[in-house]
Design a protein around this motif. Structure first.
Motif, PDB file in Angstrom:
ATOM      1  N   ALA A  33       0.825  -1.208   0.000  1.00 54.24           N
ATOM      2  CA  ALA A  33       0.000   0.000   0.000  1.00 54.24           C
ATOM      3  C   ALA A  33       0.862   1.262   0.000  1.00 54.24           C
ATOM      4  O   ALA A  33       0.471   2.277  -0.567  1.00 54.24           O
ATOM      5  CB  ALA A  33      -0.954  -0.004   1.193  1.00 54.24           C
ATOM      6  N   VAL A  34       2.034   1.210   0.639  1.00 56.19           N
ATOM      7  CA  VAL A  34       2.957   2.355   0.587  1.00 56.19           C
ATOM      8  C   VAL A  34       3.344   2.607  -0.867  1.00 56.19           C
ATOM      9  O   VAL A  34       3.264   3.735  -1.360  1.00 56.19           O
ATOM     10  CB  VAL A  34       4.218   2.119   1.447  1.00 56.19           C
ATOM     11  N   ASP A  35       3.732   1.551  -1.562  1.00 60.85           N
ATOM     12  CA  ASP A  35       4.133   1.688  -2.961  1.00 60.85           C
ATOM     13  C   ASP A  35       2.974   2.200  -3.816  1.00 60.85           C
ATOM     14  O   ASP A  35       3.151   3.104  -4.643  1.00 60.85           O
ATOM     15  CB  ASP A  35       4.618   0.348  -3.505  1.00 60.85           C
ATOM     16  N   ALA A  36       1.792   1.636  -3.610  1.00 59.60           N
ATOM     17  CA  ALA A  36       0.633   2.019  -4.422  1.00 59.60           C
ATOM     18  C   ALA A  36       0.235   3.473  -4.180  1.00 59.60           C
ATOM     19  O   ALA A  36      -0.056   4.210  -5.132  1.00 59.60           O
ATOM     20  CB  ALA A  36      -0.540   1.084  -4.121  1.00 59.60           C
ATOM     21  N   LEU A  37       0.236   3.908  -2.918  1.00 61.08           N
ATOM     22  CA  LEU A  37      -0.130   5.285  -2.612  1.00 61.08           C
ATOM     23  C   LEU A  37       0.925   6.252  -3.142  1.00 61.08           C
ATOM     24  O   LEU A  37       0.602   7.303  -3.696  1.00 61.08           O
ATOM     25  CB  LEU A  37      -0.347   5.462  -1.110  1.00 61.08           C
ATOM     26  N   ASP A  94       2.788   5.763  -5.738  1.00 59.52           N
ATOM     27  CA  ASP A  94       2.576   5.798  -7.189  1.00 59.52           C
ATOM     28  C   ASP A  94       1.366   6.654  -7.555  1.00 59.52           C
ATOM     29  O   ASP A  94       1.400   7.414  -8.525  1.00 59.52           O
ATOM     30  CB  ASP A  94       2.394   4.385  -7.744  1.00 59.52           C
ATOM     31  N   GLU A  95       0.292   6.537  -6.780  1.00 62.23           N
ATOM     32  CA  GLU A  95      -0.909   7.326  -7.040  1.00 62.23           C
ATOM     33  C   GLU A  95      -0.629   8.819  -6.892  1.00 62.23           C
ATOM     34  O   GLU A  95      -1.044   9.633  -7.724  1.00 62.23           O
ATOM     35  CB  GLU A  95      -2.028   6.904  -6.090  1.00 62.23           C
ATOM     36  N   LEU A  96       0.082   9.186  -5.848  1.00 57.75           N
ATOM     37  CA  LEU A  96       0.379  10.597  -5.608  1.00 57.75           C
ATOM     38  C   LEU A  96       1.314  11.165  -6.674  1.00 57.75           C
ATOM     39  O   LEU A  96       1.108  12.271  -7.167  1.00 57.75           O
ATOM     40  CB  LEU A  96       0.973  10.791  -4.213  1.00 57.75           C
ATOM     41  N   THR A  97       2.351  10.415  -7.036  1.00 64.17           N
ATOM     42  CA  THR A  97       3.273  10.920  -8.045  1.00 64.17           C
ATOM     43  C   THR A  97       2.612  10.943  -9.426  1.00 64.17           C
ATOM     44  O   THR A  97       2.873  11.856 -10.222  1.00 64.17           O
ATOM     45  CB  THR A  97       4.601  10.139  -8.067  1.00 64.17           C
ATOM     46  N   ALA A  98       1.732   9.991  -9.716  1.00 61.18           N
ATOM     47  CA  ALA A  98       0.991  10.008 -10.985  1.00 61.18           C
ATOM     48  C   ALA A  98       0.058  11.217 -11.051  1.00 61.18           C
ATOM     49  O   ALA A  98      -0.233  11.725 -12.143  1.00 61.18           O
ATOM     50  CB  ALA A  98       0.196   8.714 -11.157  1.00 61.18           C
ATOM     51  N   ALA A  99      -0.394  11.684  -9.889  1.00 62.30           N
ATOM     52  CA  ALA A  99      -1.259  12.864  -9.832  1.00 62.30           C
ATOM     53  C   ALA A  99      -0.450  14.157  -9.935  1.00 62.30           C
ATOM     54  O   ALA A  99      -1.012  15.246  -9.881  1.00 62.30           O
ATOM     55  CB  ALA A  99      -2.084  12.859  -8.545  1.00 62.30           C
ATOM     56  N   GLY A 100       0.885  14.042 -10.065  1.00 66.90           N
ATOM     57  CA  GLY A 100       1.724  15.216 -10.275  1.00 66.90           C
ATOM     58  C   GLY A 100       2.487  15.704  -9.056  1.00 66.90           C
ATOM     59  O   GLY A 100       3.200  16.702  -9.131  1.00 66.90           O
ATOM     60  N   VAL A 137       5.567  14.671   3.378  1.00 65.45           N
ATOM     61  CA  VAL A 137       4.492  13.861   3.938  1.00 65.45           C
ATOM     62  C   VAL A 137       4.948  12.410   3.859  1.00 65.45           C
ATOM     63  O   VAL A 137       5.174  11.873   2.771  1.00 65.45           O
ATOM     64  CB  VAL A 137       3.169  14.079   3.167  1.00 65.45           C
ATOM     65  N   ASP A 138       5.108  11.790   5.031  1.00 57.73           N
ATOM     66  CA  ASP A 138       5.603  10.423   5.107  1.00 57.73           C
ATOM     67  C   ASP A 138       4.465   9.425   4.909  1.00 57.73           C
ATOM     68  O   ASP A 138       3.358   9.627   5.416  1.00 57.73           O
ATOM     69  CB  ASP A 138       6.224  10.151   6.473  1.00 57.73           C
ATOM     70  N   LEU A 139       4.779   8.348   4.217  1.00 53.29           N
ATOM     71  CA  LEU A 139       3.879   7.215   4.040  1.00 53.29           C
ATOM     72  C   LEU A 139       4.606   6.014   4.625  1.00 53.29           C
ATOM     73  O   LEU A 139       5.773   5.789   4.311  1.00 53.29           O
ATOM     74  CB  LEU A 139       3.581   6.977   2.553  1.00 53.29           C
ATOM     75  N   PHE A 140       3.922   5.226   5.449  1.00 49.61           N
ATOM     76  CA  PHE A 140       4.627   4.091   6.048  1.00 49.61           C
ATOM     77  C   PHE A 140       3.701   2.945   6.405  1.00 49.61           C
ATOM     78  O   PHE A 140       2.490   3.137   6.576  1.00 49.61           O
ATOM     79  CB  PHE A 140       5.410   4.532   7.294  1.00 49.61           C
ATOM     80  N   ALA A 141       4.297   1.775   6.514  1.00 47.28           N
ATOM     81  CA  ALA A 141       3.610   0.576   6.989  1.00 47.28           C
ATOM     82  C   ALA A 141       4.671  -0.355   7.562  1.00 47.28           C
ATOM     83  O   ALA A 141       5.829  -0.342   7.119  1.00 47.28           O
ATOM     84  CB  ALA A 141       2.878  -0.124   5.849  1.00 47.28           C
ATOM     85  N   PRO A 142       4.283  -1.193   8.520  1.00 47.04           N
ATOM     86  CA  PRO A 142       5.265  -2.154   9.038  1.00 47.04           C
ATOM     87  C   PRO A 142       5.619  -3.168   7.952  1.00 47.04           C
ATOM     88  O   PRO A 142       4.775  -3.539   7.148  1.00 47.04           O
ATOM     89  CB  PRO A 142       4.531  -2.816  10.213  1.00 47.04           C
TER      90      PRO A 142
END
Length: 131
Positions: A84-88, A90-96, A123-128
């Motif tokens: 989910a970290v990778d997917a989010l 990717d979603e944010l960077t694809a949105a510019g 803005v940090d994104l993280f998961a264990p």
């Protein structure tokens, strides 16, 4: 000290309210669509805290000498798992939005990434990591 303080609001100063709210909506912050042009927006968060957004002009209206700083406050968003970290990210960077740190497996046991909001705040994104 006899005074008890409790953290109640996290504030972010933004150059463009619409751009900031669009970014944070991708992270699950639910502001009304009509808030894009407002000078001050507050969003209730789970647990009773609030996230507040103020335009630079709003801050200058009561603090004329205020100038934007260079960071110092960080927001971190937890997601369910490393994928989910990778997917989010990717979603944010694809949105510019710009990536500051691409997702990686951190030595402290998390999948971790950093994306910059429209005002350059990390803005940090993280998961264990799976054990």
């Amino acid at each position: 000290m006899g005074i008890t303080a409790r953290l109640d609001v996290i504030g972010i100063v933004v150059a463009d309210m619409g751009k900031a709210l669009a970014f944070y909506s991708l992270l699950g912050v639910d502001a009304p669509a009509s808030a894009d042009g407002e000078p001050h927006v507050e969003v209730a968060l789970p647990g009773g805290m609030r996230l507040a957004f103020d335009t630079q002009d709003t801050i200058r209206s009561f603090h004329p000498g205020w100038t934007p700083g260079t960071g110092g406050v960080g927001l971190s968003f937890a997601v369910d798992d490393a994928a989910a970290v990778d997917a989010l990210h990717d979603e944010l960077t694809a949105a510019g939005y710009r990536s500051e740190l691409a997702p990686f497996d951190a030595f402290w046991g998390q999948r971790y990434a950093v994306v910059l909001d429209p005002d350059g705040n990390g803005v940090d994104l993280f998961a264990p990591l799976a054990s």
